[in-house]
Motif scaffolding. Structure first.
Motif, mmCIF file in Angstrom:
data_model
loop_
_atom_site.group_PDB
_atom_site.id
_atom_site.type_symbol
_atom_site.label_atom_id
_atom_site.label_comp_id
_atom_site.label_asym_id
_atom_site.label_seq_id
_atom_site.Cartn_x
_atom_site.Cartn_y
_atom_site.Cartn_z
ATOM 1 N N ASP A 152 21.595 -13.093 -79.228
ATOM 2 C CA ASP A 152 22.487 -12.915 -78.067
ATOM 3 C C ASP A 152 23.935 -12.676 -78.499
ATOM 4 N N HIS A 206 18.375 5.326 -73.651
ATOM 5 C CA HIS A 206 19.598 4.596 -73.946
ATOM 6 C C HIS A 206 19.277 3.120 -74.174
ATOM 7 N N HIS A 207 20.166 2.441 -74.840
ATOM 8 C CA HIS A 207 20.055 0.990 -75.049
ATOM 9 C C HIS A 207 18.780 0.601 -75.794
ATOM 10 N N ALA A 208 18.244 1.516 -76.607
ATOM 11 C CA ALA A 208 16.983 1.214 -77.295
ATOM 12 C C ALA A 208 17.152 0.042 -78.261
ATOM 13 N N LEU A 209 18.298 -0.029 -78.919
ATOM 14 C CA LEU A 209 18.512 -1.121 -79.875
ATOM 15 C C LEU A 209 18.681 -2.456 -79.152
ATOM 16 N N VAL A 210 19.462 -2.460 -78.083
ATOM 17 C CA VAL A 210 19.665 -3.705 -77.328
ATOM 18 C C VAL A 210 18.324 -4.202 -76.780
ATOM 19 N N ARG A 211 17.552 -3.297 -76.247
ATOM 20 C CA ARG A 211 16.235 -3.685 -75.719
ATOM 21 C C ARG A 211 15.337 -4.212 -76.838
ATOM 22 N N LEU A 212 15.383 -3.562 -78.003
ATOM 23 C CA LEU A 212 14.568 -4.032 -79.124
ATOM 24 C C LEU A 212 14.969 -5.459 -79.494
ATOM 25 N N ALA A 224 14.758 1.410 -83.973
ATOM 26 C CA ALA A 224 14.386 1.204 -82.574
ATOM 27 C C ALA A 224 13.291 2.181 -82.162
ATOM 28 N N GLN A 269 16.417 -7.713 -77.681
ATOM 29 C CA GLN A 269 16.007 -8.657 -76.641
ATOM 30 C C GLN A 269 14.505 -8.943 -76.727
ATOM 31 N N THR A 270 13.735 -7.924 -77.101
ATOM 32 C CA THR A 270 12.293 -8.108 -77.235
ATOM 33 C C THR A 270 11.961 -8.966 -78.457
#
Lengths: 162, 102
Positions: free
Chosen positions: A93, A60-66, A43, A68-69
């Motif tokens: 998702d 925070h949430h760098a992996l989730v954001r990645l 990430a 989603q991107t």
């Protein structure tokens, strides 16, 4: 070498080590620890702008954001073997909450009362102190199909990361 | 690289993002001659925790018809105009909305 290359190199090396830990005589917490570290480095690698001399910020949430991107990246979708954007979206998702839980495994995020893969913690309900090597981590059961999917995604991302 | 080429890729990626994530309610392009810079508004994305837009960066991939490098960030709609933009991206007034179908 720039920050991006360095983070991705580190992620690939840690991922190679992770695969060597996939043995019955190695406690699962060690694998989980490496899974968390690889996702963190990946990430950060994608967050780092190759032309920026500064390291990528910690968030925070760098992996989730990645993840989603990545849904909106046609080249990544194809590299991971998906021709249909909707199918790829559904796949990503289905793993977002698990990705969030993996990110929470960082000791700093988990503190000393929550399970994490690196440091002992105390269960606030029972008062029992656990060492990670003795804990089963049911949320991340390696036989669970979602965990298997997550690890396959991780393998694929490590392979395509440049 | 010509600005038109970067803009073409920005529109392509914006469209792909909308198709891949129907929850995106708006895509904005920050014009630049070398890099595609996009911000998407997505209500379901985690709230930004440090006050700044933090894009993920992707290298140019001419074989995939993506000749320019790109930086893409997803933020919540109520964060638009409030977060600090990455260095060199200009101001929020520079944001060009890319409408669906463009």
């Amino acid at each position: 070498m720039n920050w991006r290359e360095a983070f991705i190199r580190q992620a690939k090396s840690e991922h190679a080590l992770l695969r060597r830990l996939d043995r019955p005589d190695v406690e699962y917490s060690h694998r989980l620890h490496y899974i968390q570290m690889v996702t963190e480095k990946l990430a950060k690698g994608f967050r780092a702008n190759p032309s920026d001399p500064n390291p990528p910020p910690t968030t925070h949430h760098a992996l989730v954001r990645l993840l989603q991107t990545l849904k909106g990246r046609p080249e990544v979708r194809r590299q991971l073997g998906y021709s249909d954007a909707a199918v790829f979206r559904a796949f990503i998702d289905s793993l977002l909450d698990l990705a969030d839980q993996v990110e929470q495994l960082v000791p700093g995020a988990a503190n000393t009362t929550q399970p994490n893969a690196e440091y002992p913690w105390r269960d606030p309900k029972t008062g029992e102190v656990f060492a990670p090597i003795d804990y089963a981590f049911p949320l991340f059961d390696p036989r669970n199909p979602r965990m298997i999917k997550f690890e396959r995604l991780l393998d694929a991302l490590v392979n395509i990361a440049t | 690289m010509a600005r038109e080429q970067v803009e073409r890729q920005a529109k392509l990626l914006a469209l792909d993002n909308r198709r891949a994530e129907p929850g995106i309610i708006k895509m904005y392009w920050f014009p630049d001659d070398e890099e595609v810079r996009l911000v998407g508004l997505l209500p379901s994305v985690p709230r930004t925790d440090n006050g700044s837009v933090q894009p993920y960066h992707f290298l140019a991939n001419p074989a995939a018809s993506l000749p320019a490098p790109s930086g893409i960030a997803l933020i919540r709609p109520d964060e638009f105009g409030k977060l600090e933009l990455p260095a060199g991206w200009g101001s929020w007034d520079d944001a060009v909305p890319l409408e669906e179908g463009e």
